[in-house]
Design a protein around this motif. Structure first.
Motif, mmCIF file in Angstrom:
data_model
loop_
_atom_site.group_PDB
_atom_site.id
_atom_site.type_symbol
_atom_site.label_atom_id
_atom_site.label_comp_id
_atom_site.label_asym_id
_atom_site.label_seq_id
_atom_site.Cartn_x
_atom_site.Cartn_y
_atom_site.Cartn_z
ATOM 1 N N PHE A 22 0.851 -1.197 0.000
ATOM 2 C CA PHE A 22 0.000 0.000 0.000
ATOM 3 C C PHE A 22 0.879 1.236 0.000
ATOM 4 O O PHE A 22 1.871 1.316 0.741
ATOM 5 N N VAL A 23 0.521 2.223 -0.834
ATOM 6 C CA VAL A 23 1.186 3.516 -0.776
ATOM 7 C C VAL A 23 0.269 4.560 -0.145
ATOM 8 O O VAL A 23 0.719 5.595 0.323
ATOM 9 N N THR A 27 -4.481 2.881 -2.698
ATOM 10 C CA THR A 27 -3.567 2.696 -3.819
ATOM 11 C C THR A 27 -2.493 1.694 -3.433
ATOM 12 O O THR A 27 -1.915 1.789 -2.354
ATOM 13 N N ILE A 28 -2.265 0.748 -4.340
ATOM 14 C CA ILE A 28 -1.183 -0.216 -4.150
ATOM 15 C C ILE A 28 -0.137 0.022 -5.226
ATOM 16 O O ILE A 28 -0.421 0.619 -6.277
ATOM 17 N N CYS A 29 1.054 -0.442 -4.977
ATOM 18 C CA CYS A 29 2.135 -0.244 -5.928
ATOM 19 C C CYS A 29 3.057 -1.454 -5.909
ATOM 20 O O CYS A 29 3.136 -2.167 -4.903
ATOM 21 N N ASN A 64 1.532 5.399 5.567
ATOM 22 C CA ASN A 64 1.302 6.476 6.534
ATOM 23 C C ASN A 64 1.890 7.790 6.039
ATOM 24 O O ASN A 64 1.253 8.836 6.109
ATOM 25 N N SER A 65 3.124 7.732 5.543
ATOM 26 C CA SER A 65 3.777 8.932 5.027
ATOM 27 C C SER A 65 3.523 9.152 3.550
ATOM 28 O O SER A 65 3.916 10.187 3.005
ATOM 29 N N LYS A 66 2.919 8.162 2.880
ATOM 30 C CA LYS A 66 2.618 8.242 1.445
ATOM 31 C C LYS A 66 3.890 8.511 0.627
ATOM 32 O O LYS A 66 3.986 9.447 -0.145
#
Length: 1640
Positions: A22-23, A27-29, A64-66
């Motif tokens: 998760f980003v 959204t996943i990456c 958390n921090s994206k």
């Protein structure tokens, strides 16, 4: 001319070999090749981030921090940090690895970031990802880490795990300095026990010595010193430990560890001990769990149902519901606590291996990523809520091509057997079709919407893609049993050409209306590397070009053989072109070949006879012109253009359909698109990485506006939008015309053929059963689970399955061969019948001839093989037989040669090099056998060493004797006689007991041997061993001499017996008796040289002898007979010696050393079966054997001595190893202490400096508090009090939470200090508004208050930050002090261990083990009168006690002499006391005289007179010096006087000039006075200000000035007060410095 062609990325598809993360919450990456793909889980939209430097290596993200971070793959890689969703570069982390990063991870909250690099540095590095600074690093050599994870509750703690270790790292901070400290968690064994670790810091107990010496550590016994000794574990103590593969933190900072074989560990946060909770082999057991959230801290019963299967704990995730686990079994488990029991619940199954699971930041969704390219979102609160996020699947691509005309869709195929349809617009996966076999090649038909898929088993499947949402398999053909490597359609979609790996090329009809009919095949006797197809519209045929390599050529280097043939539409299937077996005629298809000088890895051609080839050796592209021969059997290539292409070789080429552009790709990952005519590059881009093998395929769309590429091993499909130069109007117009014409032509054909495809599919659906040629189910698809399981098989299992399924099915080629054989049989049936009848008659005739041959005489009889009429076959069989015989003969010769070599080696090592050959001497009838000692010749080195030791012992003995003569006092005559008598009495006992052997009885005494009680040092023991070995060698030599004499005597005795046997035989013949005569012989043990020879009697086969060999044997026989006759002569000397002395002149006791008594044969039976005679013989045998054993023991003492000495040397070696290890550890700790002491000193300095800064900041903050009222001196006291309350007011701030009450088990993260300060300032803005201003308060005063309050808040914030930092620094310093103390304690311990070890060594050297020879049968100690325990006893030699008595007597005499001396010495003391008193009185008189002398006054002149020897000369010199100084001063005075006069003249000139200037100024001043008076007059006339108002203003200014003066005085007093207080504080901090300043 500038090139304006461009290539723009449109979309990327593929899957990763790493985790999907998760980003943010939606959204996943994941990385894919050179790209990072972001997928929105709600809208399914994708975004792509490209790594500009190449392939992406390690990767991680933080929701958390994206932020997302990845490392590049190259030398000295960097780490790039991007924020989301802006995808802007935040930081670049450099200089952390040499080759690659393997693990990356963000801290849960905060700015810490960790990376781990692999070979060669193996370094764990901590970064500040916001600033890009390297905080600290630690090298861990040879550690292959697999897991890196930060503690969510503590950003300064992380876990690093490998397959054999588990480390917890703590990041300690001291302001800007950071330090990594590790805690090693010991992993349990798979059998639930802890592994053995030897405590290398503990020395053995030296309080008591064991019988066999001190017991050392296992590492010392193994001879290890250094780092290896720390981790050494003996093989019998080694255990298989669990292998961590995943870790998960809990809110209490505990760890859960998943292992490779399914074990689950719990690691306590405080004790750092691992406990095995569950495993694949555990049903239920008792465990103790501590610090588990919401789980009772007690001993609980763990019921595993269902049990964890092997390899099922590869990934972990913790939530409030429990601990989620998953692995290769594809099942998601949840471990929960219910009623004091731990239970495992199966939550969900993915039907494929799960790679990783991870929660979103709000813990409402669990991301489940599988190995096969699927990703799901699982809701822990609702188990039925599972949605698919990704379905791209994994695996390497085979190819990707455009479907039909290539305007909307494209098709890709993977090796695992998956075909997918993609939308060209957005890259959406339209549909997926699974095949039961692995795909080796793919081609899309341009004339209809179907796809041909070739497999590794030789099948070709046809898929209908008219309806792209539901593709179906409609037909298959089994061509050949070899893999199909190439599959090509011609540009108009008429032919499909398939090339197999063994050189077979098949031609098929590409139209569904013709049911994909197979035309035929042609064979190229080489391995095919590639096939190229070009349409020649002028000749109305299709030219096929193949590139192949011969058997001697290496495939990776390319091929040099080119073959070209033609296909002529429907005429290709005519009988004139193809024979009955399906093979096309080389003449009809105009098959031509060519051999190229350079090997090519790829070759394509166009319709204008141009050939393009890629050469890997030169990494260049060659453009040739094809020149065909007149007879159409060969063609030649003429080089036209050669251009350099890629940096790496093994590339391939692809030509656009309009033959205007040529694309090239290679292992470097770049694609180059060139103009096919000029060979100039239009554009170049890197779409794949050379780390993953580079580019596999490239394809152009019909309009050349889209380009597709796939990678070899990165599993990436990339779609580019190409934009070519529009200024070139001719080329653009030609491209548009070609695209339009081809599109219209193919569209018409496609409509017709697509209808046929639909009809075929409908027919299969209506039939509802499988077609005979199509083993496909109703749905015409295969389940993805079956394909995935098929792809996950091992290569051997897959090949076995494919062979089993295809072995029952016939290929098209086999069917054609059967049909051809059947036709031939039908056509030639009559001829075959006639031939069979003739053969039958011929067989009967030969049979009669063989019967008649049996009746004729043997000399006229024919051999069996002469009746064989097939001479050719007979000759063939004969040749084969000869070859087999030759092979067998060669094998036997090689075996014989090997045996002969082995014989020579054994003979050389064990016989030829022996100085004395080993042999046995057997008695004639008693069964006793004696062997001699086989010996090798001693080397020169051993003899030199023996001489050196002998020389050394001689010197030592002489030196010892000299010392004894010098030191010892000569005894009295009577004592000397008594000592000699005692020595004579005990001499024999001493020799027997102390020497420990009976060698002196045989005259073999070595005077250089040490006494057993003198062997203390290592050198003495080694010398003793060498001397003992020399003595043993002498004993063996003497014994061998006696053995040889006895052996010769036996030979004489045998000769005598043989002589007598002659007479005995004569007597027996005269008496007519039939009795055997005993003939004595030498056995092979007595003559071992016989084993090295082969006698005639040992050869069973008949030996062929030549005439020369027969003559030689006859001569040898005659010589032997003559020798026997001579031996029969009477030898009276030997006979007399045998009769009277038994064959020897002297009998010695040492003859029994090698005697053996043969055991009776009946003793192998049980004793209850013996008869009386056998019992008697057994008792006699026992008595003889016991007596012989007792005699042998007397001669085995020397070997026992050597064994004891060798054992003591081994113990000393172990002690030395232990001592070396302790010194190594001590040196290591000392170096560590030096480093830690330096760190501690630096830390102290930093803490002191920071504390001073903090004190200054606190003082400034207090100054702001005290100076508040002075800031508002112009406001009344009541208002100042109210303003002070407002000044102290702060907004009511509630601590913000990082998240609301959700399923997040890690609680609430409080905001950081900087964020809290920002929120406080934003809240203060509301308090600064006029709404909170008191009434009747001036706005300027309010603004001043707000400004002062903001300054106070900022100061308080800085004080808080400094206080926190100071506390961290003090904690850091305290830990460093504790570590330094611990290191010092370890140094003390090691020093004590070394001292203890020295004491052990000293005790071991003094407590010797001696060998005593005691008299047999003598009772030494009676247990009734004496204590038989000797643990506290010491064995001493008699001479030691006598020496001790002599020493005591000597010391007694010395004591008497000393007492007399003491008496005399006391007398001297009394006399010295009187002298001392006398000297004290003299000293008082001298002090009085000195005091009187000091009162005298002596002038300087008198002092000089007294000090100087020549006072007059001294005065004269002084006068001369004074005169010279006076002369010099006068000269200097005159010079200065001249300078002053010159200065006076200059000043006078300046004065006159200034007077003139003053006059001018006076005139100007008068004029100015006049102008000022005029202006004052004008001002008085025009003034409008009233005098009262001016007076008030003036008064107000005066009052304000007065207040300012008072305020200044008050501030000066405050400053003085603060300075005094500051000075007091400094005196407290630096008292010594302050004292010194006061003293100065």
């Amino acid at each position: 001319m500038q090139n304006k062609d461009t290539l723009t990325l449109r979309w990327v598809k593929g899957y990763t070999t790493q985790n999907v993360l998760f980003v943010d919450d939606s959204t996943i990456c994941y990385p894919c090749g050179n790209f990072l793909i972001f997928v929105d889980t709600e809208t399914k939209e994708e975004r792509v981030l490209k790594c500009e430097t190449g392939s992406i290596g390690a990767f991680t993200a933080n929701s958390n921090s994206k932020v997302v971070a990845f490392a590049e793959k190259r030398l000295k890689p960097s780490i790039y940090v991007y924020n989301f969703p802006e995808l802007s570069k935040t930081a670049v982390l450099t200089d952390g690895a040499e080759l690659e990063y393997t693990l990356l991870d963000f801290s849960y909250m905060g700015s810490c970031f960790a990376s781990f690099s692999s070979i060669p540095d193996f370094t764990l590095t901590i970064w500040n990802w916001k600033t890009g600074h390297n905080l600290c690093s630690k090298s861990m050599m040879r550690m292959q880490a697999c897991v890196l994870c930060f503690n969510p509750m503590n950003q300064l703690q992380l876990c690093l795990a490998s397959c054999d270790s588990l480390l917890v790292w703590n990041i300690e901070c001291c302001n800007e300095f950071h330090l990594l400290t590790q805690v090693n968690v010991e992993l349990p064994a798979e059998d639930e026990t802890m592994t053995f670790h030897e405590d290398f810091r503990i020395s053995p107990d030296c309080s008591a010595l064991a019988y066999y010496g001190p017991k050392m550590l296992i590492s010392a016994q193994a001879g290890l010193v250094g780092e290896m000794a720390k981790t050494f574990v003996a093989q019998e103590l080694q255990k298989t430990i669990v292998q961590p593969v995943s870790v998960c933190w809990t809110p209490t900072s505990d760890l859960y560890v998943g292992c490779k074989k399914g074990e689950l560990l719990h690691v306590d946060a405080d004790l750092h001990k691992a406990v095995l909770l569950a495993g694949p082999a555990h049903q239920s057991f008792i465990i103790g769990v501590g610090n588990v959230p919401d789980w009772p801290t007690s001993t609980i019963r763990m019921n595993i149902y269902p049990i964890l299967e092997a390899c099922s704990v590869n990934t972990l995730a913790f939530s409030t519901k429990g601990l989620f686990t998953a692995g290769k079994d594809g099942k998601l488990y949840c471990i929960t606590s219910k009623f004091h029991n731990l239970e495992v619940e199966e939550c969900w199954s993915a039907a494929s291996s799960i790679r990783n699971i991870t929660f979103s930041s709000d813990h409402t969704s669990l991301l489940i990523a599988t190995e096969e390219g699927l990703a799901f979102l699982y809701n822990p609160l609702d188990e039925a809520d599972v949605s698919t996020t990704l379905n791209v699947y994994s695996g390497d691509f085979v190819s990707a091509m455009f479907l039909g005309t290539g305007t909307q869709y494209c098709v890709s195929a993977r090796k695992l057997g998956i075909m997918q349809v993609w939308s060209l617009k957005d890259g959406k996966n339209i549909s997926t079709l699974a095949l039961p076999e692995r795909i080796s090649a793919m081609a899309c038909c341009p004339s209809s919407d179907h796809v041909a898929l070739a497999t590794e088993t030789g099948h070709i499947y046809y898929a209908n893609v008219v309806t792209v949402e539901t593709p179906q398999l409609i037909h298959q053909v089994f061509l050949h049993r070899m893999a199909i490597q190439s599959l090509k359609y011609d540009p108009e979609g008429q032919f499909l050409v398939a090339g197999c790996s063994d050189g077979y090329i098949f031609s098929m009809n590409a139209k569904p209306s013709k049911l994909f009919k197979v035309f035929g095949y042609t064979e190229i006797k080489a391995e095919i590397l590639g096939v190229s197809v070009a349409l020649n519209k002028l000749r109305k045929n299709v030219d096929c070009l193949t590139l192949s390599c011969q058997s001697g050529e290496h495939k990776c280097h390319g091929g040099t053989e080119l073959t070209m043939f033609q296909l002529l539409g429907e005429d290709t299937a005519a009988s004139t072109y193809i024979n009955n077996r399906g093979m096309m005629s080389d003449v009809a298809i105009k098959k031509m070949s060519c051999h190229n000088r350079l090997p090519l890895t790829s070759a394509v051609h166009d319709s204008e006879d141009n050939l393009y080839g890629f050469c890997s050796q030169t990494r260049s592209i060659h453009k040739y012109k094809i020149i065909k021969d007149v007879n159409n059997k060969a063609f030649n290539l003429i080089l036209q253009v050669k251009v350099q292409a890629h940096q790496l070789g093994h590339g391939f080429l692809h030509l656009s359909q309009d033959q205007e552009y040529l694309a090239s790709a290679a292992r470097d990952g770049f694609i180059q698109i060139r103009d096919a005519n000029s060979m100039e590059i239009n554009f170049e881009t890197q779409c794949h990485s050379y780390h993953s093998g580079g580019v596999r395929s490239v394809d152009f769309s019909l309009d050349r506006q889209t380009v597709l590429t796939t990678g070899i091993h990165d599993g990436t499909l990339i779609c580019f939008s190409s934009k070519f130069d529009t200024e070139n109007t001719l080329r653009t117009k030609a491209a548009i015309e070609f695209s339009v014409s081809t599109f219209s032509l193919l569209s018409q054909t496609s409509k017709t053929e697509n209808k046929v495809l639909d009809l075929i599919e409908q027919k299969h659906q209506l039939d509802g059963k499988e077609d005979t040629h199509l083993p496909i189910s109703k749905s015409s698809t295969y389940s993805m689970a079956s394909v995935i399981s098929h792809g996950s098989m091992s290569e051997s299992q897959r090949l076995n399955d494919e062979r089993s399924t295809t072995s029952l099915e016939e290929t098209w080629l086999e069917i054609k061969n059967k049909e051809a054989i059947k036709k031939d049989n039908f056509h030639h049936a009559d001829v075959k019948a006639h031939l069979r009848e003739g053969i039958k008659k011929l067989r009967q005739t030969i049979h009669l001839m063989m019967l008649e041959n049996e009746r004729v005489p043997p000399n006229e009889r024919l051999n069996q093989h002469e009746f064989n009429l097939d001479l050719k076959e007979q000759k063939k069989l004969h040749v084969e037989g000869e070859e087999k015989v030759a092979k067998v003969r060669e094998s036997i010769e090689m075996t014989n040669l090997a045996n002969q070599y082995l014989r020579e080696v054994i003979k050389r090592e064990c016989w030829d090099q022996m100085e004395v050959k080993g042999r046995m001497l057997e008695a004639f009838d008693s069964g006793i056998a004696v062997t001699n000692y086989s010996k090798r010749e001693r080397s020169k080195k051993d003899l030199d060493l023996l001489k050196q030791i002998t020389r050394q012992r001689t010197i030592e003995q002489i030196d010892m004797k000299a010392r004894k003569d010098i030191v010892e006092t000569p005894p009295k005559k009577e004592e000397k006689e008594e000592e000699e008598a005692e020595e004579d009495d005990s001499k024999e006992d001493e020799n027997l007991a102390v020497k420990g052997s009976l060698t002196y009885l045989y005259g073999l005494v070595n005077p250089y041997l040490y006494r057993q009680l003198d062997l203390h040092t290592k050198d003495q023991k080694i010398n003793q061993i060498i001397l003992l070995q020399d003595m043993i060698h002498n004993i063996k030599t003497d014994f061998n001499k006696e053995f040889d004499a006895t052996y010769k005597q036996k030979e004489v005795e045998i000769s005598r017996v043989n002589d007598r046997n002659v007479r005995i035989r004569e007597i027996i013949m005269q008496l007519d008796m039939d009795e055997a005569v005993w003939v004595p012989t030498m056995s092979n043990n007595e003559k071992p040289e016989r084993d090295l020879e082969v006698f005639e009697s040992e050869i069973s086969a008949e030996r062929y002898l030549t005439e020369e060999q027969k003559a030689k044997l006859e001569e040898e026989f005659n010589a032997e007979q003559l020798r026997i006759l001579l031996a029969k002569a009477d030898n009276w000397r030997e006979r007399a010696l045998m009769d009277m002395m038994g064959g020897v002149l002297e009998a010695k006791k040492s003859d029994i050393l090698k005697m053996e008594i043969a055991e009776p044969l009946f003793m192998v039976m049980p004793d209850y079966e013996w008869n009386e005679e056998q019992i008697r013989q057994a008792k006699e045998y026992t008595i003889k054997d016991q007596a012989l054993s007792e005699e042998k023991d007397k001669y085995r003492k020397e070997e026992l001595k050597i064994c004891n000495l060798l054992f003591s040397l081994q113990i000393e070696e172990e002690v030395q190893n232990r001592n070396a290890q302790l010194n190594f550890l001590l040196a290591e700790q000392k170096s560590c202490v030096g480093c830690k002491a330096q760190v501690m000193q630096d830390t102290k300095m930093m803490v002191d400096q920071f504390r001073e800064t903090y004190d200054d900041l606190v003082a400034e903050d207090r100054l702001l508090e005290r100076g508040f009222r002075k800031e508002f001196f112009d406001v009344n006291a009541a208002m100042v009090d109210q303003l002070y309350k407002i000044y102290k007011r702060r907004p009511k701030m509630q601590t913000k939470r990082a998240q609301v009450a959700t399923a997040n088990p890690f609680g609430y993260w409080s905001e950081s200090a900087s964020e809290g300060h920002v929120n406080l300032l934003s809240s203060m803005e509301e308090l600064n508004t006029t709404r909170f201003k008191p009434e009747h308060l001036d706005q300027a005063v309010w603004e001043r208050l707000c400004e002062i309050r903001n300054m106070k808040i900022e100061s308080e914030h800085q004080v808080k930050l400094k206080a926190v930092t100071l506390a961290e620094m003090q904690t850091f310093l305290q830990k460093r002090i504790e570590e330094d103390e611990h290191c010092n304690q370890m140094i003390t311990n090691y020093t004590q261990d070394i001292s203890s070890l020295c004491e052990i060594k000293s005790q071991f050297q003094m407590n010797l083990m001696v060998q005593l020879v005691l008299k047999q049968g003598q009772v030494e100690v009676t247990s009734d009168d004496f204590i038989s325990e000797y643990n506290n006893s010491i064995l001493l030699h008699k001479a030691v006690v006598e020496d001790l008595n002599n020493t005591i007597q000597l010391l007694g005499e010395k004591k008497v002499v000393i007492m007399v001396e003491c008496k005399d010495f006391k007398k001297g003391i009394v006399q010295l006391e009187w002298e001392y008193r006398k000297m004290l009185m003299q000293m008082d008189d001298l002090h009085n005289k000195i005091r009187d002398i000091l009162k005298f006054t002596i002038t300087r002149q008198a002092q000089m007179y007294l000090r100087e020897d020549n006072y007059e000369a001294r005065v004269t010199d002084h006068i001369m010096v004074m005169e010279r100084s006076v002369d010099g001063q006068e000269t200097f005075h005159d010079r200065v006087l001249l300078q002053k006069r010159d200065s006076i003249k200059k000043l006078q000139k300046q004065i006159s000039q200034l007077k003139r200037d003053l006059k001018t100024m006076d005139q100007l001043l008068k004029e100015q006075h006049i102008s000022v008076s005029e202006r004052l007059h004008i001002q008085e006339m025009t003034a409008t200000i009233k005098p009262e108002e001016e007076a008030r203003a003036r008064f107000k200014e005066l009052m304000q000035h007065r207040k300012l003066v008072e305020l200044t005085k008050a501030q000066v007093e405050d400053i003085n007060t603060l300075r005094i207080e500051l000075e007091k504080q400094r005196m407290r901090t630096f008292p010594v410095l302050s004292d010194r300043e006061q003293q100065t």
